[in-house]
Motif scaffolding. Structure first.
Motif, PDB file in Angstrom:
ATOM      1  N   LEU A 248       0.837  -1.205   0.000  1.00  0.00           N
ATOM      2  CA  LEU A 248       0.000   0.000   0.000  1.00  0.00           C
ATOM      3  C   LEU A 248       0.869   1.250   0.000  1.00  0.00           C
ATOM      4  O   LEU A 248       0.617   2.189  -0.751  1.00  0.00           O
ATOM      5  CB  LEU A 248      -0.933   0.011   1.220  1.00  0.00           C
ATOM      6  N   SER A 249       1.892   1.242   0.818  1.00  0.00           N
ATOM      7  CA  SER A 249       2.790   2.387   0.890  1.00  0.00           C
ATOM      8  C   SER A 249       3.469   2.640  -0.460  1.00  0.00           C
ATOM      9  O   SER A 249       3.552   3.781  -0.923  1.00  0.00           O
ATOM     10  CB  SER A 249       3.839   2.151   1.980  1.00  0.00           C
ATOM     11  N   GLU A 250       3.931   1.586  -1.096  1.00  0.00           N
ATOM     12  CA  GLU A 250       4.610   1.722  -2.393  1.00  0.00           C
ATOM     13  C   GLU A 250       3.661   2.215  -3.480  1.00  0.00           C
ATOM     14  O   GLU A 250       3.993   3.130  -4.237  1.00  0.00           O
ATOM     15  CB  GLU A 250       5.235   0.390  -2.790  1.00  0.00           C
ATOM     16  N   VAL A 251       2.485   1.621  -3.559  1.00  0.00           N
ATOM     17  CA  VAL A 251       1.499   2.004  -4.577  1.00  0.00           C
ATOM     18  C   VAL A 251       1.063   3.453  -4.376  1.00  0.00           C
ATOM     19  O   VAL A 251       0.970   4.228  -5.329  1.00  0.00           O
ATOM     20  CB  VAL A 251       0.275   1.060  -4.530  1.00  0.00           C
ATOM     21  N   SER A 252       0.822   3.823  -3.138  1.00  0.00           N
ATOM     22  CA  SER A 252       0.386   5.191  -2.845  1.00  0.00           C
ATOM     23  C   SER A 252       1.484   6.195  -3.134  1.00  0.00           C
ATOM     24  O   SER A 252       1.213   7.312  -3.577  1.00  0.00           O
ATOM     25  CB  SER A 252      -0.066   5.292  -1.392  1.00  0.00           C
ATOM     26  N   GLY A 253       2.723   5.800  -2.899  1.00  0.00           N
ATOM     27  CA  GLY A 253       3.852   6.669  -3.229  1.00  0.00           C
ATOM     28  C   GLY A 253       3.925   6.939  -4.726  1.00  0.00           C
ATOM     29  O   GLY A 253       4.167   8.071  -5.155  1.00  0.00           O
ATOM     30  N   ARG A 254       3.665   5.910  -5.521  1.00  0.00           N
ATOM     31  CA  ARG A 254       3.626   6.114  -6.981  1.00  0.00           C
ATOM     32  C   ARG A 254       2.477   7.036  -7.355  1.00  0.00           C
ATOM     33  O   ARG A 254       2.596   7.869  -8.250  1.00  0.00           O
ATOM     34  CB  ARG A 254       3.501   4.771  -7.704  1.00  0.00           C
ATOM     35  N   GLY A 255       1.356   6.907  -6.650  1.00  0.00           N
ATOM     36  CA  GLY A 255       0.211   7.787  -6.904  1.00  0.00           C
ATOM     37  C   GLY A 255       0.554   9.238  -6.622  1.00  0.00           C
ATOM     38  O   GLY A 255       0.125  10.145  -7.346  1.00  0.00           O
TER      39      GLY A 255
ATOM     40  N   GLY B 212     -12.749   4.175   2.131  1.00  0.00           N
ATOM     41  CA  GLY B 212     -13.796   5.113   1.725  1.00  0.00           C
ATOM     42  C   GLY B 212     -13.217   6.372   1.112  1.00  0.00           C
ATOM     43  O   GLY B 212     -13.692   6.851   0.075  1.00  0.00           O
ATOM     44  N   LEU B 213     -12.172   6.915   1.736  1.00  0.00           N
ATOM     45  CA  LEU B 213     -11.518   8.118   1.207  1.00  0.00           C
ATOM     46  C   LEU B 213     -10.962   7.868  -0.188  1.00  0.00           C
ATOM     47  O   LEU B 213     -11.165   8.681  -1.097  1.00  0.00           O
ATOM     48  CB  LEU B 213     -10.402   8.573   2.152  1.00  0.00           C
ATOM     49  N   LEU B 214     -10.291   6.750  -0.380  1.00  0.00           N
ATOM     50  CA  LEU B 214      -9.712   6.454  -1.700  1.00  0.00           C
ATOM     51  C   LEU B 214     -10.796   6.273  -2.758  1.00  0.00           C
ATOM     52  O   LEU B 214     -10.619   6.674  -3.909  1.00  0.00           O
ATOM     53  CB  LEU B 214      -8.806   5.227  -1.615  1.00  0.00           C
ATOM     54  N   GLY B 215     -11.932   5.702  -2.373  1.00  0.00           N
ATOM     55  CA  GLY B 215     -13.056   5.595  -3.303  1.00  0.00           C
ATOM     56  C   GLY B 215     -13.588   6.961  -3.696  1.00  0.00           C
ATOM     57  O   GLY B 215     -13.872   7.225  -4.873  1.00  0.00           O
ATOM     58  N   GLU B 216     -13.707   7.849  -2.715  1.00  0.00           N
ATOM     59  CA  GLU B 216     -14.170   9.215  -2.981  1.00  0.00           C
ATOM     60  C   GLU B 216     -13.180   9.974  -3.853  1.00  0.00           C
ATOM     61  O   GLU B 216     -13.578  10.757  -4.723  1.00  0.00           O
ATOM     62  CB  GLU B 216     -14.401   9.952  -1.666  1.00  0.00           C
ATOM     63  N   VAL B 217     -11.888   9.740  -3.635  1.00  0.00           N
ATOM     64  CA  VAL B 217     -10.860  10.374  -4.462  1.00  0.00           C
ATOM     65  C   VAL B 217     -11.020   9.922  -5.911  1.00  0.00           C
ATOM     66  O   VAL B 217     -10.974  10.735  -6.834  1.00  0.00           O
ATOM     67  CB  VAL B 217      -9.444  10.054  -3.926  1.00  0.00           C
TER      68      VAL B 217
ATOM     69  N   ASP C  24      -7.344   3.420  -7.184  1.00  0.00           N
ATOM     70  CA  ASP C  24      -8.037   2.142  -7.227  1.00  0.00           C
ATOM     71  C   ASP C  24      -7.126   1.015  -6.734  1.00  0.00           C
ATOM     72  O   ASP C  24      -7.550   0.155  -5.959  1.00  0.00           O
ATOM     73  CB  ASP C  24      -8.524   1.868  -8.648  1.00  0.00           C
ATOM     74  N   GLU C  25      -5.876   1.031  -7.147  1.00  0.00           N
ATOM     75  CA  GLU C  25      -4.941   0.004  -6.704  1.00  0.00           C
ATOM     76  C   GLU C  25      -4.681   0.113  -5.198  1.00  0.00           C
ATOM     77  O   GLU C  25      -4.614  -0.883  -4.489  1.00  0.00           O
ATOM     78  CB  GLU C  25      -3.629   0.103  -7.476  1.00  0.00           C
ATOM     79  N   SER C  26      -4.567   1.342  -4.699  1.00  0.00           N
ATOM     80  CA  SER C  26      -4.393   1.538  -3.256  1.00  0.00           C
ATOM     81  C   SER C  26      -5.608   1.017  -2.500  1.00  0.00           C
ATOM     82  O   SER C  26      -5.485   0.345  -1.470  1.00  0.00           O
ATOM     83  CB  SER C  26      -4.184   3.024  -2.934  1.00  0.00           C
ATOM     84  N   ARG C  27      -6.776   1.315  -3.013  1.00  0.00           N
ATOM     85  CA  ARG C  27      -8.009   0.852  -2.363  1.00  0.00           C
ATOM     86  C   ARG C  27      -8.084  -0.679  -2.372  1.00  0.00           C
ATOM     87  O   ARG C  27      -8.515  -1.290  -1.396  1.00  0.00           O
ATOM     88  CB  ARG C  27      -9.228   1.449  -3.057  1.00  0.00           C
ATOM     89  N   ASP C  28      -7.638  -1.304  -3.456  1.00  0.00           N
ATOM     90  CA  ASP C  28      -7.594  -2.768  -3.498  1.00  0.00           C
ATOM     91  C   ASP C  28      -6.707  -3.325  -2.392  1.00  0.00           C
ATOM     92  O   ASP C  28      -7.048  -4.326  -1.749  1.00  0.00           O
ATOM     93  CB  ASP C  28      -7.090  -3.261  -4.857  1.00  0.00           C
ATOM     94  N   ARG C  29      -5.580  -2.683  -2.134  1.00  0.00           N
ATOM     95  CA  ARG C  29      -4.676  -3.118  -1.054  1.00  0.00           C
ATOM     96  C   ARG C  29      -5.360  -2.971   0.308  1.00  0.00           C
ATOM     97  O   ARG C  29      -5.245  -3.840   1.165  1.00  0.00           O
ATOM     98  CB  ARG C  29      -3.376  -2.314  -1.066  1.00  0.00           C
TER      99      ARG C  29
END
Length: 163
Positions: A56-63, A97-102, A130-135
């Motif tokens: 999650l940390s890695e994917v979100s960092g790429r985001g 929920g936040l990531l879905g709203e984003v 979406d990938e972060s939310r999946d994690r």
């Protein structure tokens, strides 16, 4: 500050976003917060979640990298105030929920994008959210399984707070 409080602040700020620039900035803030929460849980969260938390940390960092132009400036980074996670399950639920709203907000921005570069930036940011939310959803699934087995992994250990 607790992760759940920061998630609430981020949701409110995203809801108040009135233009593309503010939505992009709040999307960046949410991704930075997801990165920070993932890092904290990877280091001190329930052991069964640590691999997914690191992902999650890695994917979100790429985001965050995708939205580099929306960086709010060092003093305004909400995620920098994260000091602890009192309740991993509630925090992950709120973060999902936040990531879905984003993602939804970014779809709106992409539909009104002026120019192909701006559009594709939004599409990449939607994919990252979406990938972060999946994690996050996978970590919640693991918590539920551990509860079914009676393993009690949803309780944070002593390292989930300040180091």
């Amino acid at each position: 500050m607790d992760g759940l409080q920061l998630i609430r602040e981020s949701r409110g700020a995203l809801a108040r976003g009135r233009d593309a620039a503010s939505v992009l900035t709040e999307a960046w803030q949410a991704k930075a917060l997801a990165q920070a929460i993932g890092s904290r849980l990877a280091v001190g969260g329930p052991p069964a979640l640590r691999g997914e938390a690191l992902a999650l940390s890695e994917v979100s960092g790429r985001g965050c990298g995708v939205l580099a132009a929306a960086h709010p400036g060092t003093a305004a980074i909400r995620a920098a105030r994260l000091t602890e996670i009192h309740d991993p399950r509630a925090t992950l639920t709120g973060l999902g929920g936040l990531l879905g709203e984003v993602g939804i907000a970014l779809v709106g921005v992409s539909c009104s994008a002026e120019g192909e570069v701006h559009y594709w930036t939004c599409v990449e940011a939607i994919d990252a959210a979406d990938e972060s939310r999946d994690r996050v959803l996978e970590m919640l699934r693991r918590l539920a399984l551990s509860d079914e087995r009676g393993e009690g992994l949803s309780a944070p250990d002593s390292r989930t707070g300040p180091p």
